[in-house]
Enzyme design. Sequence first.
Site, PDB file in Angstrom:
ATOM      1  N   SER A 266       3.228  -2.288  10.473  1.00  9.68           N
ATOM      2  CA  SER A 266       4.675  -2.265  10.704  1.00  9.68           C
ATOM      3  C   SER A 266       5.355  -3.606  10.416  1.00  9.68           C
ATOM      4  O   SER A 266       6.269  -4.012  11.140  1.00  9.68           O
ATOM      5  CB  SER A 266       4.968  -1.790  12.133  1.00  9.68           C
ATOM      6  OG  SER A 266       4.497  -0.467  12.313  1.00  9.68           O
TER       7      SER A 266
ATOM      8  N   GLU B  77      -5.607  -5.158  10.485  1.00  9.19           N
ATOM      9  CA  GLU B  77      -4.618  -4.097  10.703  1.00  9.19           C
ATOM     10  C   GLU B  77      -4.937  -3.374  12.008  1.00  9.19           C
ATOM     11  O   GLU B  77      -5.764  -2.439  12.011  1.00  9.19           O
ATOM     12  CB  GLU B  77      -4.658  -3.095   9.547  1.00  9.19           C
ATOM     13  CG  GLU B  77      -4.324  -3.687   8.194  1.00  9.19           C
ATOM     14  CD  GLU B  77      -3.680  -2.666   7.279  1.00  9.19           C
ATOM     15  OE1 GLU B  77      -2.584  -2.947   6.800  1.00  9.19           O
ATOM     16  OE2 GLU B  77      -4.245  -1.581   7.075  1.00  9.19           O
TER      17      GLU B  77
ATOM     18  N   GLY C 228       2.091   2.131  10.764  1.00  9.03           N
ATOM     19  CA  GLY C 228       3.024   3.246  10.631  1.00  9.03           C
ATOM     20  C   GLY C 228       3.687   3.663  11.929  1.00  9.03           C
ATOM     21  O   GLY C 228       4.298   4.726  12.008  1.00  9.03           O
TER      22      GLY C 228
ATOM     23  N   GLY D  84       2.678  -1.142   4.358  1.00 10.93           N
ATOM     24  CA  GLY D  84       2.716   0.288   4.066  1.00 10.93           C
ATOM     25  C   GLY D  84       4.138   0.758   3.850  1.00 10.93           C
ATOM     26  O   GLY D  84       4.723   0.596   2.773  1.00 10.93           O
ATOM     27  N   GLY D  85       4.740   1.326   4.884  1.00 14.33           N
ATOM     28  CA  GLY D  85       6.063   1.945   4.771  1.00 14.33           C
ATOM     29  C   GLY D  85       7.107   1.077   4.082  1.00 14.33           C
ATOM     30  O   GLY D  85       7.857   1.562   3.214  1.00 14.33           O
TER      31      GLY D  85
ATOM     32  N   ASN E 220       0.873  -1.181   0.000  1.00 12.42           N
ATOM     33  CA  ASN E 220       0.000   0.000   0.000  1.00 12.42           C
ATOM     34  C   ASN E 220       0.907   1.227   0.000  1.00 12.42           C
ATOM     35  O   ASN E 220       1.461   1.584   1.036  1.00 12.42           O
ATOM     36  CB  ASN E 220      -0.885  -0.042   1.256  1.00 12.42           C
ATOM     37  CG  ASN E 220      -1.683   1.239   1.432  1.00 12.42           C
ATOM     38  OD1 ASN E 220      -1.779   2.059   0.519  1.00 12.42           O
ATOM     39  ND2 ASN E 220      -2.250   1.417   2.622  1.00 12.42           N
ATOM     40  N   TRP E 221       1.054   1.820  -1.176  1.00 14.92           N
ATOM     41  CA  TRP E 221       2.004   2.941  -1.299  1.00 14.92           C
ATOM     42  C   TRP E 221       1.464   4.220  -0.650  1.00 14.92           C
ATOM     43  O   TRP E 221       2.201   5.200  -0.504  1.00 14.92           O
ATOM     44  CB  TRP E 221       2.301   3.217  -2.774  1.00 14.92           C
ATOM     45  CG  TRP E 221       3.050   2.130  -3.486  1.00 14.92           C
ATOM     46  CD1 TRP E 221       3.368   0.878  -3.009  1.00 14.92           C
ATOM     47  CD2 TRP E 221       3.569   2.174  -4.821  1.00 14.92           C
ATOM     48  NE1 TRP E 221       4.048   0.157  -3.961  1.00 14.92           N
ATOM     49  CE2 TRP E 221       4.188   0.928  -5.087  1.00 14.92           C
ATOM     50  CE3 TRP E 221       3.576   3.145  -5.826  1.00 14.92           C
ATOM     51  CZ2 TRP E 221       4.800   0.633  -6.307  1.00 14.92           C
ATOM     52  CZ3 TRP E 221       4.181   2.853  -7.048  1.00 14.92           C
ATOM     53  CH2 TRP E 221       4.790   1.610  -7.276  1.00 14.92           C
ATOM     54  N   LYS E 222       0.205   4.259  -0.348  1.00 13.27           N
ATOM     55  CA  LYS E 222      -0.438   5.457   0.223  1.00 13.27           C
ATOM     56  C   LYS E 222      -0.180   6.677  -0.682  1.00 13.27           C
ATOM     57  O   LYS E 222      -0.068   6.526  -1.902  1.00 13.27           O
ATOM     58  CB  LYS E 222       0.034   5.698   1.658  1.00 13.27           C
ATOM     59  CG  LYS E 222      -0.101   4.458   2.539  1.00 13.27           C
ATOM     60  CD  LYS E 222       0.014   4.775   3.997  1.00 13.27           C
ATOM     61  CE  LYS E 222       0.086   3.490   4.789  1.00 13.27           C
ATOM     62  NZ  LYS E 222      -0.082   3.677   6.219  1.00 13.27           N
TER      63      LYS E 222
ATOM     64  N   GLU F 191      -7.002   4.672   7.790  1.00 12.58           N
ATOM     65  CA  GLU F 191      -6.801   6.089   7.463  1.00 12.58           C
ATOM     66  C   GLU F 191      -8.039   6.662   6.761  1.00 12.58           C
ATOM     67  O   GLU F 191      -8.398   7.822   6.960  1.00 12.58           O
ATOM     68  CB  GLU F 191      -5.538   6.255   6.611  1.00 12.58           C
ATOM     69  CG  GLU F 191      -4.284   6.040   7.453  1.00 12.58           C
ATOM     70  CD  GLU F 191      -3.062   5.563   6.698  1.00 12.58           C
ATOM     71  OE1 GLU F 191      -3.043   5.614   5.451  1.00 12.58           O
ATOM     72  OE2 GLU F 191      -2.114   5.097   7.367  1.00 12.58           O
TER      73      GLU F 191
ATOM     74  N   HIS G  81      -9.536   1.021   4.843  1.00 11.77           N
ATOM     75  CA  HIS G  81      -8.276   1.254   5.563  1.00 11.77           C
ATOM     76  C   HIS G  81      -8.553   2.220   6.721  1.00 11.77           C
ATOM     77  O   HIS G  81      -9.376   3.144   6.596  1.00 11.77           O
ATOM     78  CB  HIS G  81      -7.231   1.839   4.603  1.00 11.77           C
ATOM     79  CG  HIS G  81      -5.856   1.849   5.192  1.00 11.77           C
ATOM     80  ND1 HIS G  81      -5.454   2.802   6.096  1.00 11.77           N
ATOM     81  CD2 HIS G  81      -4.803   1.021   5.026  1.00 11.77           C
ATOM     82  CE1 HIS G  81      -4.211   2.563   6.465  1.00 11.77           C
ATOM     83  NE2 HIS G  81      -3.790   1.468   5.818  1.00 11.77           N
TER      84      HIS G  81
HETATM   85  C1  PEP Z   1      -0.903   0.101   6.071  1.00  8.92           C
HETATM   86  O1  PEP Z   1      -1.038   1.300   5.969  1.00  8.92           O
HETATM   87  O2  PEP Z   1      -1.746  -0.655   5.530  1.00  8.92           O
HETATM   88  C2  PEP Z   1       0.220  -0.403   6.837  1.00  8.92           C
HETATM   89  C3  PEP Z   1       0.190  -1.628   7.255  1.00  8.92           C
HETATM   90  O3  PEP Z   1       1.241   0.488   7.068  1.00  8.92           O
HETATM   91  P1  PEP Z   1       2.674   0.165   7.753  1.00  8.92           P
HETATM   92  O4  PEP Z   1       3.171  -1.120   7.141  1.00  8.92           O
HETATM   93  O5  PEP Z   1       3.517   1.329   7.425  1.00  8.92           O
HETATM   94  O6  PEP Z   1       2.404  -0.006   9.206  1.00  8.92           O
END
Ligand code: PEP
Length: 254
Positions: free
Chosen positions: A216, A171, A177, A237-238, A9-11, A101, A99
Amino acid sequence: MRRTLVAGNWKLNGSKQDTKDLIEGILGGISEVKNADVAVCPPFVYIPQAAELLASQGASSNISWGAQNCSQYNDGAYTGEVAAPMLKEFGCTYVILGHSERRAIYNETNDDIVQKYIAVQSAGMIPILCVGELLSERESGKTEAVVAEQLDAVLNVTGIEQFKNAVIAYEPVWAIGTGVTATPEQAQDVHAFIRQRLAEKNTAIADKIQILYGGSVKPDNAAELFAKPDIDGGLIGGASLQADSFLGICKAAG
Ligand code: PEP
């Protein structure tokens, strides 16, 4: 036997150059990923570019692509929205929905999410339905109640049959994040709870559905998480923004 899926997930990140570098970097190492399915979910505007780069590899690439959101409407006066059939036209396999967010920043409700879920499946794509609790909810013992409510919001409208072509991502919001990962045991407990809840309606569908963990995930904690019986991969994500770390996670998945 469920296949493992790792989805990035590049956001709201990237540029044309970043998209090129990242996709080329992933393609450069993907042959070492033998048994996992891999997907990338760039921002809308970079989907065609990512699709072109990935499709140019033809059958030699097991990487599919998707979007991070879509409208619940297929067309009309909805300024700024992108419809599910449009994403399908660009070869998207997946659309991430619900998600945390989007729930927190854009006030998406369970009702919105179920309408989007229906739109994505009607367009022939696979929703990645995100569920997860806040830290305060976990600390007050409400994790299962929150996850059940988010899951049931879709299940009670669509019915269990609509989970045949779906992916769920657990999640925990406190892990997204933050650098704090759920322990493999904490994640496994919730994944087993989700699968059990689906099994109450249909065991075959519950056995088959991929339930991803997100929060994470990094190359050094992925293998332990993915080794758990009900964790079928990750939503990343990251760590999906660098080819090396994303590939490290994909390799841990198989
Ligand atoms: C996400 O936003 O779906 C996610 C899991 O982010 P991160 O891996 O950065 O925690």
